[in-house]
Design a protein around this motif. Sequence first.
Motif, mmCIF file in Angstrom:
data_model
loop_
_atom_site.group_PDB
_atom_site.id
_atom_site.type_symbol
_atom_site.label_atom_id
_atom_site.label_comp_id
_atom_site.label_asym_id
_atom_site.label_seq_id
_atom_site.Cartn_x
_atom_site.Cartn_y
_atom_site.Cartn_z
ATOM 1 N N ARG A 24 -13.434 -8.951 9.117
ATOM 2 C CA ARG A 24 -12.056 -9.441 9.152
ATOM 3 C C ARG A 24 -11.452 -9.361 10.555
ATOM 4 O O ARG A 24 -10.563 -10.129 10.886
ATOM 5 C CB ARG A 24 -11.184 -8.646 8.169
ATOM 6 C CG ARG A 24 -11.532 -8.874 6.702
ATOM 7 C CD ARG A 24 -11.230 -10.317 6.308
ATOM 8 N NE ARG A 24 -9.853 -10.687 6.541
ATOM 9 C CZ ARG A 24 -8.864 -10.481 5.673
ATOM 10 N NH1 ARG A 24 -9.130 -9.920 4.505
ATOM 11 N NH2 ARG A 24 -7.633 -10.840 5.957
ATOM 12 N N PHE A 25 -11.923 -8.424 11.368
ATOM 13 C CA PHE A 25 -11.439 -8.349 12.737
ATOM 14 C C PHE A 25 -12.502 -7.679 13.603
ATOM 15 O O PHE A 25 -13.448 -7.061 13.106
ATOM 16 C CB PHE A 25 -10.119 -7.574 12.821
ATOM 17 C CG PHE A 25 -10.255 -6.093 12.595
ATOM 18 C CD1 PHE A 25 -10.436 -5.221 13.665
ATOM 19 C CD2 PHE A 25 -10.201 -5.556 11.305
ATOM 20 C CE1 PHE A 25 -10.560 -3.860 13.463
ATOM 21 C CE2 PHE A 25 -10.314 -4.207 11.097
ATOM 22 C CZ PHE A 25 -10.498 -3.351 12.174
ATOM 23 N N ALA B 70 -8.821 -12.158 11.396
ATOM 24 C CA ALA B 70 -8.665 -13.163 10.352
ATOM 25 C C ALA B 70 -7.383 -12.864 9.592
ATOM 26 O O ALA B 70 -7.303 -11.887 8.832
ATOM 27 C CB ALA B 70 -9.867 -13.145 9.420
ATOM 28 N N SER C 100 -7.059 -17.630 11.851
ATOM 29 C CA SER C 100 -7.547 -16.499 12.639
ATOM 30 C C SER C 100 -7.013 -16.619 14.056
ATOM 31 O O SER C 100 -6.715 -17.717 14.540
ATOM 32 C CB SER C 100 -9.077 -16.454 12.652
ATOM 33 O OG SER C 100 -9.609 -17.623 13.232
ATOM 34 N N GLU D 28 -7.452 -15.034 18.208
ATOM 35 C CA GLU D 28 -8.270 -14.318 19.177
ATOM 36 C C GLU D 28 -7.486 -14.200 20.475
ATOM 37 O O GLU D 28 -6.633 -15.033 20.781
ATOM 38 C CB GLU D 28 -9.593 -15.044 19.436
ATOM 39 C CG GLU D 28 -10.568 -14.983 18.276
ATOM 40 C CD GLU D 28 -11.948 -15.505 18.661
ATOM 41 O OE1 GLU D 28 -12.920 -14.930 18.181
ATOM 42 O OE2 GLU D 28 -12.000 -16.467 19.438
#
Length: 788
Positions: A701-702, A739, A745, A747
């Motif tokens: 998830r991350f 996410a 999502s 970044e």
Amino acid sequence: MDRYVVFACISFIVFALIPAAAAQPSGAVTGRVTNGETGRPLPSVNVIVESTGDGAQPRGTSTGPQGRFAVDGLAPGRYVVRARFVGFASRSREVEVSAAESVGVRFALGPRTVGLDAVEVTAAPTVSETAEQLRKADIQEANPRDGGELLRTMSGVSAVRRGPVGLDPVVRGLRSRQVGVYVDGMRTFPAGPARMDSPLSHTGPSTMQSIEVAKGPYALTWGGGQLSAIRVETNDLFNVARGERLSGQLQTGYDSNFGSYDVTGTVSGRSDAFAYRVDGAYRTGNDYETGDGTSVPADFLNRELRAKVGYKLGDNQRLTAGGGYQRQDDVDYPGRLLNAQFFKTGRARLGYEYASGTGLVRSVEAKAYGYQTLHTMNNEGKVTYASENFPGPPLRVAVNADITTLGGRVVTQLAPSQDLRLKVGADGYRAHRDAERPFQVVKNGEPTTPGFYESKQIWPGVVTADAGVFAQATRLLGPVEATGTVRADMVWAGADEEQVTDVYLDIAKPGNGALDADALDRREFNVSGALMLTAPLSEAWTLSAGGGTAVRSASALERYADRFPSNKAQTSAEFIGNPRLDPERSWQADLELEARYDRVSFTAGGFARRISNYITLQDAPDVEPMLPLPIFAEGPFRYANGTATFYGGEMSASVAMLRSLTASVSGSYLWGKNLETDQPALGVAPLSGDIGVRYEPPQGRFYIEGTLGGVTEQDRVASVLGEIPTEGYVTLDLRGGLAVGRGISVEGGVTNLTDADYVNHLNAKNPYSGTPIPETGRIFFAGVNYAF
């Protein structure tokens, strides 16, 4: 930074991570598990191997930090291999294990079916990788502006920066035409003689599914006329669930310092038999500042659109077609005499694929392609354009170039027996190049001539062609897997005699001084071959040894360029081609040691290479300069054959310290010498290493990642070619992703956190100041991705 201190630190960390080797297995199932949507390896996946016949107890293990697993001690028979992981759909496959055989299995786990390649099974163990690969997730996380930047994340691989985009690949000291580049099987060449548009610059990072680099003569089935090679595969048509008529992604991001932003998008869909995909991208950027605040010209504007369609003729056959268009405008090149006014390229390809997975004929692939690239450069914005900062009269200089390439390929894979695989095929291309350099001298604000001089041909209608056949066999010889490849190529090269200059014709004359009608033509028959042996030393350790020879014919620039700056020198001068150059032949040997444990992986490899007929440079005092400028203090030069030697190697290791925390370390070293000049070879990268830490929960998830990179000074330089020493440096990069949910999502991160002022040693020099192009200072970046 002292190179020996860096090397000692890297070596200590590596050997601290390596446990003792285990015993030799009798029979095994090995493989790798990846995330089917991102391509990243999945650690800690439960893998169960269960017999289908004798009632033996199931054997289990879990994947290591690189997603690899191995279960040994299996008696001959049929087994079911299952991969299970929380949050992902389980996968299973039935395999058959024979005595002294290691069966390879690959799983791509995902919440849905991800396409034809979700599971791949081979009846023999995979040959030790002679290539390094980046997958989709690595490409997305790298936040690149073009494909060349991605290569700098790989050990032993780098790129030459001449401007903000179009970084030119370098593999273990090999550069320019020594490195073959393939995009979806198409042999790709630049249009510009100065390689402003490197072969990777016309394929946007957002469309790339994977990048694979062969670091030697082990890509003979990809194509001919290269000493190493890079292969790019763009987004897969059938990587979509059946019945999903519309899906896609939209992504946008921004980089500070560069002041660049991009918008990319994908739309795709698939029915039972039909699939389509459309990719688009818009990117722009501005000047950037170095760590000491110096401003570097770096404007660029890029737009591209690509489309693919596919149709399944049956369970095992499909037809594909694709095309695309890209345009780049107003690209600054501080490492060249000119800037790029525009690049325009259009591509098209057709393909047929058959894959049965059983029987004698396992697969057949046929492909035809064509593309054209137009390229215009000029000196607007350079010091030669106006008289204020230039000692000579103002000039108006341009270069107009184009390349049209047609090619094709057909290959089939055969399985005559359980432990023998054959690959046979043929490929070829024909490339037509043309380039001219018009110029004017300006006096009192007016041109001294009514128009450009258009008789100054750089490339006079040059045609190069290569047609090759190849065969590759992979077989088990007891516990050792052997892969041998042989290739034969017919090469043609020629130029339009009516367009070349008198100066050029003077060096094309044979010894009697009379011009031969065939003086500009060249015919070659070249044979290349390679052998790779892979042996398991124990359950975890594998040793690979390989060697081979490959041939690279002289490029159009080396044969036919008329007083144009070289890609094989850092000095600003004019170089003239030599149509009688012999092809380079590389002899290379490799040794690689690999270990895989549940929590630790380790790879170390070294190589030695000797290049006979190495194409280098020599003085040409008898040649009249075409464009005399004050900056051309040396030359002209011409191309000539010589000899060069290289050796070096790379290593990498990673350890899963916790289930979600992985540490990694890597390093590379290269040495090279040009025996013709009795100096170091041009463009030898200094000793470098990276240490990284990544935290990523199993569900993905991350993630949070930090990388500390160190490069030593480089004082081994080809001074006769204008190369100068560079200092060492240390950089720190931080990045992360999350996410959010509902397909969203994000970044972000920072590169060069400490705002270090540094220069990559391979970068081109500013031809006016004589200093190498520096890298960017601190960059903050952020991006948002929406999948639907």
